[in-house]
Design a protein around this motif. Sequence first.
Motif, PDB file in Angstrom:
ATOM      1  N   SER A   1       4.220  15.626   2.829  1.00 20.11           N
ATOM      2  CA  SER A   1       5.689  15.632   3.002  1.00 20.11           C
ATOM      3  C   SER A   1       6.414  14.546   2.379  1.00 20.11           C
ATOM      4  N   VAL A   2       5.872  13.468   2.724  1.00 17.98           N
ATOM      5  CA  VAL A   2       6.336  12.154   2.067  1.00 17.98           C
ATOM      6  C   VAL A   2       6.056  12.147   0.562  1.00 17.98           C
ATOM      7  N   LEU A   3       4.861  12.389   0.293  1.00 17.94           N
ATOM      8  CA  LEU A   3       4.556  12.539  -1.130  1.00 17.94           C
ATOM      9  C   LEU A   3       5.480  13.497  -2.075  1.00 17.94           C
ATOM     10  N   THR A   4       5.465  14.535  -1.453  1.00 19.76           N
ATOM     11  CA  THR A   4       6.408  15.766  -2.092  1.00 19.76           C
ATOM     12  C   THR A   4       7.832  15.003  -2.327  1.00 19.76           C
TER      13      THR A   4
ATOM     14  N   GLY B   1      12.012  12.839  -5.768  1.00 20.59           N
ATOM     15  CA  GLY B   1      12.970  11.642  -6.152  1.00 20.59           C
ATOM     16  C   GLY B   1      12.567  11.117  -7.543  1.00 20.59           C
ATOM     17  N   THR B   2      11.492  10.785  -7.906  1.00 23.68           N
ATOM     18  CA  THR B   2      11.125  10.286  -8.994  1.00 23.68           C
ATOM     19  C   THR B   2      11.240  11.357 -10.204  1.00 23.68           C
ATOM     20  N   SER B   3      11.259  12.691 -10.113  1.00 23.34           N
ATOM     21  CA  SER B   3      11.447  13.649 -11.128  1.00 23.34           C
ATOM     22  C   SER B   3      13.077  13.935 -11.185  1.00 23.34           C
ATOM     23  N   ALA B   4      13.813  13.729 -10.215  1.00 26.07           N
ATOM     24  CA  ALA B   4      15.188  13.496 -10.447  1.00 26.07           C
ATOM     25  C   ALA B   4      15.679  12.392 -11.216  1.00 26.07           C
ATOM     26  N   PHE B   5      15.179  11.175 -10.814  1.00 27.74           N
ATOM     27  CA  PHE B   5      15.646  10.077 -11.561  1.00 27.74           C
ATOM     28  C   PHE B   5      15.096  10.128 -13.048  1.00 27.74           C
TER      29      PHE B   5
ATOM     30  N   VAL C   1      -1.872  14.471   8.044  1.00 31.07           N
ATOM     31  CA  VAL C   1      -1.856  15.189   6.653  1.00 31.07           C
ATOM     32  C   VAL C   1      -0.808  15.726   6.179  1.00 31.07           C
ATOM     33  N   GLN C   2      -0.103  16.623   7.128  1.00 33.29           N
ATOM     34  CA  GLN C   2       1.179  17.196   6.849  1.00 33.29           C
ATOM     35  C   GLN C   2       2.437  16.262   6.424  1.00 33.29           C
TER      36      GLN C   2
END
Length: 158
Positions: A49-52, A57-61, A44-45
Amino acid sequence: MATTQDDASAVASSTLEVVLSSGGADVVPRRADPRCHTGAVPAVQIILSVLTLIAAGTSAFLVWRANTRATEQREQQARREEWWHRFQYATELALDLDNPHRSNVGVQLVRAMITSSLAGRDELLAADTVLDEVLALGDTGSNEAEDHDGDHNSTEGD
């Protein structure tokens, strides 16, 4: 029998004192907590972490893309404003009745400017109005001006 009981009580008491004075950590073994894994990370952790990371990355793009588009719009607006300033200058030259040479240069500049990709529908209408006005005021010595005027004179002779 009282002495044996007193001896057993004394031994138990001294053992209890040793356990309490040492903190009890060495004497009483603790069971391992099943939630504490020193070498393995729960799945789960890892997933969180991968989803975060993907969300960051999506927000930065998206921010980069929005900034790029905003910059392009500002640059396009600045180019259009500069086109308009040049158009105004060309119009002033074209409408100079005292100097036919300057008027001819102005007409040629207006004609050159209407081929620009910066000239929108409204700007093209303004340029057409200027050229019509120049032609109505008099000949500028340009053959192209006469060709442009020919479109409007077809109804005048009737």
